[in-house]
Design an enzyme around this catalytic site. Structure first.
Site, mmCIF file in Angstrom:
data_model
loop_
_atom_site.group_PDB
_atom_site.id
_atom_site.type_symbol
_atom_site.label_atom_id
_atom_site.label_comp_id
_atom_site.label_asym_id
_atom_site.label_seq_id
_atom_site.Cartn_x
_atom_site.Cartn_y
_atom_site.Cartn_z
ATOM 1 C CG HIS A 438 -1.654 1.225 1.369
ATOM 2 N ND1 HIS A 438 -1.062 2.464 2.011
ATOM 3 C CD2 HIS A 438 -2.801 1.590 1.018
ATOM 4 C CE1 HIS A 438 -1.983 3.394 2.004
ATOM 5 N NE2 HIS A 438 -3.017 2.931 1.554
ATOM 6 N NE ARG A 539 23.156 12.029 -33.902
ATOM 7 C CZ ARG A 539 21.848 12.612 -33.753
ATOM 8 N NH1 ARG A 539 21.509 13.272 -32.826
ATOM 9 N NH2 ARG A 539 20.900 12.629 -34.649
ATOM 10 C CD GLU A 689 25.451 3.515 -39.508
ATOM 11 O OE1 GLU A 689 25.507 4.817 -39.250
ATOM 12 O OE2 GLU A 689 25.839 2.763 -38.882
ATOM 13 N N GLY A 710 19.816 3.551 -39.979
ATOM 14 C CA GLY A 710 20.777 4.933 -40.209
ATOM 15 C C GLY A 710 20.432 5.321 -41.862
ATOM 16 C CB SER A 711 17.195 6.498 -43.458
ATOM 17 O OG SER A 711 17.303 7.900 -42.693
ATOM 18 C CG ASP A 713 26.159 6.689 -42.914
ATOM 19 O OD1 ASP A 713 26.480 7.569 -43.738
ATOM 20 O OD2 ASP A 713 26.595 6.452 -41.660
ATOM 21 C CB CYS A 762 18.014 6.683 -35.350
ATOM 22 S SG CYS A 762 19.362 5.915 -35.945
#
EC number: 2.7.9.2
Length: 820
Positions: A438, A539, A689, A710-711, A713, A762
């Site tokens: 409680h 980072r 990547e 990591g779009s 790279d 990301c």
């Protein structure tokens, strides 16, 4: 039906909540769902209403409250409560109400085959178990009640418990009008409890929705709710009922019903044959149960099979109510398995349902990361950090004399009578109890940091000591581990709380988690109240370049490796503590050679002349090379410090620029050598990547828990385009929406999910291209991590897409059904 005085549990549903109260409504709903519940009936709130108005008690209550409670001091509540409750006791029950209760009790006896059955008489206030207000024991429960007159008196006493000092104070704290508070009473066949306890279908401290937490003790459950015994704790995975965590506590006392004395008795649980014989002389019937079931202080109060069956029932309850639930249960030694497991109560979990943890917690600032002497350790029960002067109080009367606003309340346990003094405290520390006691529940609701189950806090901590209580980590430190800035921010909690509350109502919940990217630790104070589920990319390059400034190998050469560890740990801890328990995915350093060279002392160690550092010696290839491996070990030690020394278990890690499985295997081995290994509460991700991680995703998934795309790279390497080339970008070559890139993402999600791994993203794409967000959601990505300025917009967009998907599926289902 709304004016009936008595209703049976099997005819009750949530629609009758105003008449039967939250507890009874929950029991009725469980019966409808096929969940085992002891039989019983309800004396409705209509009976209570008639009693207080026909006898004149209602007017008396209004007068007492107006005259007595002026400033809200605990003594005022105590005085008002005493006057009101004594009025209930002195007032006789109207004959027609008494007859209705007695007739129902006789009928229950016929149903269970006992002339005068033992029953539990439990309050069921009409606001008690609503999602907006958890009263967690604010009214009374009476166990092993037997006989017609005794049942009638206990119903009246339960009505009076609506007006205890703690209930009055609690309603005032939640701005609930006393005149709207009504009381129903549940009368149920008594369970002969061998073991009993509480379970949550959401982790009550961390908010993890994929876990069930079960706490259990020997005997009747009053000692777990009251915190008189520190319970065993079992954490179970919802997905496969695997038991993830077991903590067996020492349970040296218990409450059992003694049929020879016709009363509940507290026993010392025997450890030897001599102690068992002593118990047999005093309470032979209880001793028989203790001996038959091997009840010992250090023995588990539940078997593995019982834990899993309780978890299965918990999931069934949650599915029926469609929300996280707080459930009380018991195991009846008079029944055979599996019928011996009975659920006694289910109510909505309140703290995480309101999503106020982030607003009410008081996370430490950078300088407030605890480094002081550890005085006491216990179970983290209510998150947040607070400092104050210790007041040790073993009784409520002692608390009334000692407690001042802002003190740290230290006691053996806190039952509901302590609520007025808990509200005065800056933090709470107890010797006994678990995270579902409680005291822990109420502390979380009030936003008070709490550490429970310490064992000896009342002996180690002395009146007047200045301490810091860290409820997130379960630690009490010597001194005030805070800055003035942190104190000033805590003096204005309404700002953060208001923002968080508004956001929780304005921005929708999504199945796809929305994470946030972060580079500068200081920024977390600006963004921590945004509606995100965690940091999907933290980072650490900024910490290394600005907070540390030196090349790590240079510091190692100078004998200052600890400096690197401490500063990196401080930066990570600042973020992790501010949003605890939401996860923080920390990416290990990803400087390129030219960037490392710019750090102080870097020229000596970065002699490699690379024409294209973007695809050169970076990422994991750096960690496993002898020229950098010692520096990588410093990064790992910093993460270990944050997780193990400071207790921030919400910190995960991510490896950048992974090329091959063998290099990742070597990096993971280094991490394990430093004492960090993948586990249930420590997730390891890799960045996607390089195209090789896409094609071999099913192999990588055997080594990690998740992937993060990591779009930027990935686009560069899939299309063979320099991401920094403005010339090629203008020609339209660098595009994260290119079919080849999208196909790579699609393959990754399919392969990762086939192995049970999660996928996030990301890179910048989701922040820029709405059509990319829709593609990701429709392909089933688990989370999307975006920059702070895009969190709100992307969350709304994802919610809209998910609604469209749901409507499309419903339309498709309708079309199929129409063709049948």
């Amino acid at each position: 039906m709304e004016r009936r005085l008595i209703l049976w549990l099997d005819e009750i549903s949530k629609d009758l909540l105003p008449l039967v109260g939250g507890k009874a409504a929950g029991l009725g709903e469980m019966i409808k769902a096929g969940i085992p519940v002891p039989p019983g009936f309800v004396v409705t709130s209509e009976a209570y209403r008639r009693f207080v108005f026909e006898t004149g008690i209602a007017g008396f209550i209004k007068h007492i409250l107006e005259e007595t409670i002026v400033s809200g001091r605990p003594e005022e509540y105590e005085k008002a409560s005493e006057l009101i409750r004594s009025k209930f006791v002195r007032t006789p029950m109207p004959p027609y109400l008494r007859r209705a209760i007695v007739d129902a009790y006789r009928k229950l006896g016929t149903l269970v085959g006992v002339e005068e059955p033992r029953v539990a008489v439990r309050s069921s206030a009409t606001v008690e178990d609503l999602p907006e207000a958890s009263f967690a024991g604010q009214q009374e429960t009476y166990l092993n009640v037997k006989g017609e007159e005794e049942v009638v008196e206990k119903v009246k006493t339960a009505w009076a418990s609506l007006w205890t000092a703690r209930a009055l104070s609690y309603r005032d704290s939640l701005n609930i009008d006393h005149e709207t508070a009504l009381m129903a009473v549940v009368v149920q066949k008594m369970v002969s409890s061998r073991s009993s306890g509480v379970m949550f279908t959401i982790h009550p401290v961390t908010g993890e929705e994929d876990k069930i937490v079960i706490e259990s003790i020997w005997g009747l459950g009053e000692y777990i709710v009251g915190g008189k015994v520190t319970p065993d704790r079992f954490v179970v995975s919802k997905s496969d009922l695997e038991i993830l965590e077991v903590r067996i506590s020492r349970k040296d006392k218990a409450l059992f019903y003694d049929p020879d004395l016709n009363e509940n008795v507290e026993i010392k649980i025997p450890e030897s044959g001599e102690e068992l014989e002593d118990l047999r002389r005093k309470h032979p019937a209880v001793a028989e149960v203790v001996e038959k079931y091997g009840i010992r202080p250090d023995a588990p109060s539940l078997s593995e099979k019982e834990v899993k069956e309780l978890a299965r029932l918990a999931i069934k309850v949650e599915n029926h109510f469609a929300r996280p639930m707080d459930i009380e249960w018991a195991i009846d030694f008079e029944l055979s398995p599996p019928e011996n497991i009975l659920l006694l109560q289910a109510r909505p979990e309140t703290v995480w349902s309101r999503k106020k943890e982030e607003a009410e917690a008081k996370p430490p600032e950078e300088e407030a990361v605890p480094e002081g002497e550890v005085l006491v350790r216990g179970v983290p029960a209510s998150p947040g950090v607070a400092s104050g002067r210790v007041k040790v109080a073993l009784t409520v009367e002692e608390a009334a004399k000692k407690m001042e606003k802002g003190d740290v309340l230290v006691t053996k346990m806190t039952d509901p009578d302590w609520v007025p003094y808990m509200k005065m405290a800056s933090a709470i520390v107890t010797d006994e109890g678990g995270m579902t006691a409680h005291a822990a529940i109420v502390a979380r609701e009030l936003g008070i940091p709490a550490v429970v189950g310490t064992g000896d806090a009342t002996k180690k901590l002395k009146d007047g000591m200045l301490v810091t209580v860290d409820g997130s980590r379960g630690v009490v430190y010597a001194g005030a581990v805070k800055t003035e800035e942190a104190r000033e921010e805590e003096a204005r909690p309404e700002l953060g709380a208001a923002v968080a509350e508004v956001l929780s109502e304005v921005y929708p919940v999504t199945a796809t988690k929305i994470y946030m990217n972060l580079g500068h630790p200081e920024e977390i104070d600006r963004y921590k109240h945004l509606p995100f589920e965690g940091i999907g990319l933290m980072r650490i390059e900024f910490i290394i370049s600005s907070w540390i400034g030196y090349h790590p190998m240079y510091l190692i050469e100078q004998g200052r490796g600890v400096y690197f560890i401490d500063k990196l740990a401080e930066g990570v801890a600042k973020v992790a503590s501010a949003i605890y328990p939401r996860p923080v995915v920390v990416r290990f350093s990803d400087f390129k050679t030219n960037e490392y060279r710019r750090l102080k002392g870097g020229e000596k160690y970065e002699t490699l002349d690379e024409r294209n550092p973007m695809i050169g010696w970076r990422g994991v290839s750096r960690y496993i090379h002898p020229n950098y491996e010692p520096a990588f070990r410093l990064e790992v030690r910093a993460i270990k410090k944050v997780r193990e020394e400071w207790g921030l278990k919400n910190v995960w890690v991510m490896f950048p620029f992974v090329r091959t499985t063998w290099e990742l295997e070597r990096a993971l081995k280094i991490m394990e050598e430093e004492g960090l290994s993948r586990g249930r509460d420590f997730k390891v991700w890799i960045m996607v990547e390089v195209p090789s991680t896409v094609f071999l995703a099913d192999e990588f998934a055997k080594m990690v828990d998740g992937f993060s795309i990591g779009s930027n790279d990935l686009t560069q390497l899939v299309l063979g385009v320099d991401r920094d080339s403005g010339f090629l970008a203008k020609m339209g070559y660098f595009d994260e929406r290119d079919p080849a890139v999208l196909r790579s993402i699609e393959i990754l999600i399919e392969k990762a999910h086939s192995q049970g791994a999660t996928v996030s993203i990301c890179g910048q794409g989701p922040s820029v291209y709405p059509e990319l967000v829709e593609f990701l959601v429709r392909r089933g990505i688990d989370s999307i991590s975006v920059n702070p300025d895009a969190v709100v917009r992307v969350r709304r967009q994802v919610a809209s897409i998910e609604r469209r998907i749901m409507l499309e599926r419903l339309e498709e289902l309708g079309s199929r059904l129409s063709r049948l």
